[in-house]
Enzyme design. Sequence first.
Site, short mmCIF file in Angstrom:
data_model
loop_
_atom_site.label_atom_id
_atom_site.label_comp_id
_atom_site.label_asym_id
_atom_site.label_seq_id
_atom_site.Cartn_x
_atom_site.Cartn_y
_atom_site.Cartn_z
N GLY A 240 102.52 -71.24 40.27
CA GLY A 240 101.45 -70.51 39.61
C GLY A 240 101.39 -70.84 38.13
N SER A 241 100.89 -69.91 37.36
CA SER A 241 100.72 -70.12 35.92
C SER A 241 102.06 -70.04 35.19
CB SER A 241 99.77 -69.08 35.35
OG SER A 241 100.38 -67.79 35.38
N GLY A 245 105.26 -67.60 35.74
CA GLY A 245 106.58 -68.18 35.93
C GLY A 245 107.62 -67.62 34.97
N GLU A 262 107.22 -74.07 39.84
CA GLU A 262 106.18 -75.09 39.70
C GLU A 262 105.00 -74.44 38.99
OE1 GLU A 262 106.66 -78.10 40.28
OE2 GLU A 262 108.32 -78.19 41.72
N CYS A 296 97.24 -78.31 39.87
CA CYS A 296 98.18 -78.33 38.75
C CYS A 296 98.33 -79.74 38.20
CB CYS A 296 99.53 -77.76 39.16
SG CYS A 296 100.20 -78.48 40.66
#
Length: 510
Positions: A240-241, A245, A262, A296
Site C-alpha cells: 500500500g502507501s 506502511g 511493499e 506501484c
Amino acid sequence: MNKDFLHTLGLQDDNDGSSTGQTGMHNPDAHLVSRSPVDGSEIGRVSVTTPEQYEQIIAKAQEAFQYWRTVPAPQRGEIVRQYGDALRANKDALGRLVSYEMGKSLQEGWGEVQEMIDICDFAVGLSRQLYGLTMHSERPLHRMYEQYHPLGIVGIISAFNFPVAVWSWNAMIAIVCGDVTVWKPSEKTPLCGVACQNIWAKVAKDNDLPEGISSLINGDYTVGEMMTKDERVPLISATGSTRMGKIVAQTVAARLGKTLLELGGNNAIIITPSADMDLVLTGALFGAVGTCGQRCTSTRRLIVHESRYDEVRDKLAGAYDQLRIGDPLDQNNHVGPLIDTDAVDTYLKAIEGIKNEGGNLIVAGGRIDDLGSDCYVKPCIAEVEPDSEMARKETFAPILYMMKYSDLQEAIDIQNSVPQGLSSAIMTTNMRESERFLSAAGSDCGIANVNIGTSGAEIGGAFGGEKETGGGRESGSDSWKAYMRRQTNTINYSTELPLAQGITFDLQPI
C-alpha cells in the site's frame, strides 16, 4: 453487460444486488459495498469481519498450522499445483472480475491471473528446494548446518491495484513453506478476495484440508489493525502507501514482529542520446498509462537528455492522442478508469499543483464525464523542473513528469533524489551507460532495468524496493526466506564435549 463471470466464481447475485462468498465468517449487520469504477454500478456486498469472528478465524488458523507444518513440503506443493490448475480453469472469469471491480484493462486482468498461475508453478518447484546450508565446525567430530522452519500465521494486507496477484505472491510461497495465511484484501476490491477464497475452498475440500490454511477477513483499516497488533501473527506482509506502511511497521515492531513492506514508488526512465526511440515510446507509454497509472511501478518521471528532449516530447504527445479511454472490458480501449472518485480528486489536485509550481502541461488532463461513471480521466504529461515538489510525490494516477538532463551522473542523481526507491530504467544502446546505471553508484532502486520500462516485473525475480518503498522482497528468487525462521544446528557425535573458541572449563571428577 454480461456478468456470468460472477456466477462462475461463486458470487451469486440476489434480488438486492448483493453477493456472498466464502468469506470465512459473516456479519449480517455490516457490509462492504463493491462498486465498479467502470460503470458506477454496485457489483455486490461482502460482510465485514467483527472482532469476535476474527478471534475464531485466528483460532482456526492456529489449529491448521499445527497440522500443516508437519506435512512434507513437496506435498504442500502438490496442493498449490492443484490451485494453479483451478486458476487456469477460472482465468477468464477471474480476469474479468479483476477488470470490472478494479478498472484495469481486460488484458491486464487476464495478465494478473496469469501471474497467479506463474507463482503457483514457481512455488511447486520451490517446495523441493527449501535449502539450508552446511558448514564445517571448528570442533572435531561435530557437524553444523542451517535449516528453515515455518513461521506460523502470515497476515497479508493487499492493495486494490493488484487485487489478486499480490496475495498469491505471498500466499502460495507461504503455504509451501508450511505457513498458514490470513488475508485482508482492499476494501475497494473485496469480491476479488472472495473469488480467490472460493477457488481455494474447493481445492481444500477436495483434499480434506483444514479450513484455516487460507482464511479471509474483510473490512477497513480497523480490521487490518487486528492483525498488525496480534502477537499470534509473526509476519505481516503489507502492500500500500508509504503512509500506511509506516503505521504498520511501527505497530508490528512494537511487538517485535516481522514485516514485509511493499509501499510507494516514484519510478523514472532515463532516456540517453543513444536510446532506441521505439523502445522509449512503448516503455514510457505503457508504464505511464497502464492500469491508469495505478501501479506501484508506474512510470512517473521521464528524465530525458537535452539532445533528445524535443523529439521524445513530441512523439509521446502524439502517442497520447491515440489512446482510447473507456470500458476496460472492451479490448479496443487502452485505458480504463481510476478506482474511485477520491482518486479522481487527488489527480485533479495534482494537476493544480503542477500549474501552481509553474509546470507546463504538454498533454492536458482532466475528468471525462460521458463514459458511464465519474472515475474516468485523461492521462496527462507535464514539463517540470527536476527539483519540482510535485514530481517528488507519488500521485496514483496517469500523470507523467518530463525533465531534462545534460550528463548521465546528473540524470542518476535526479532519479535517486526522491524518497521512494522501487523501480527504475534506462534507455540506452551504450554499454558503459547501462553498466554505470546498474552499478553501486547508479540506481538506488530495488529494480533497475535496461531498455525496458519500469512496469511489468516477472515473478522469477525478487520484487521490492528501498527507502520509503519499504525494503521488502516478494515473489521469486530467495524471497521465500522471509516466510520462514532460520535455525542453526550443531551435532556432536564424539564422546567428548569440547567448547568453541578453545575455551576450557575443567571440573573435578564427581
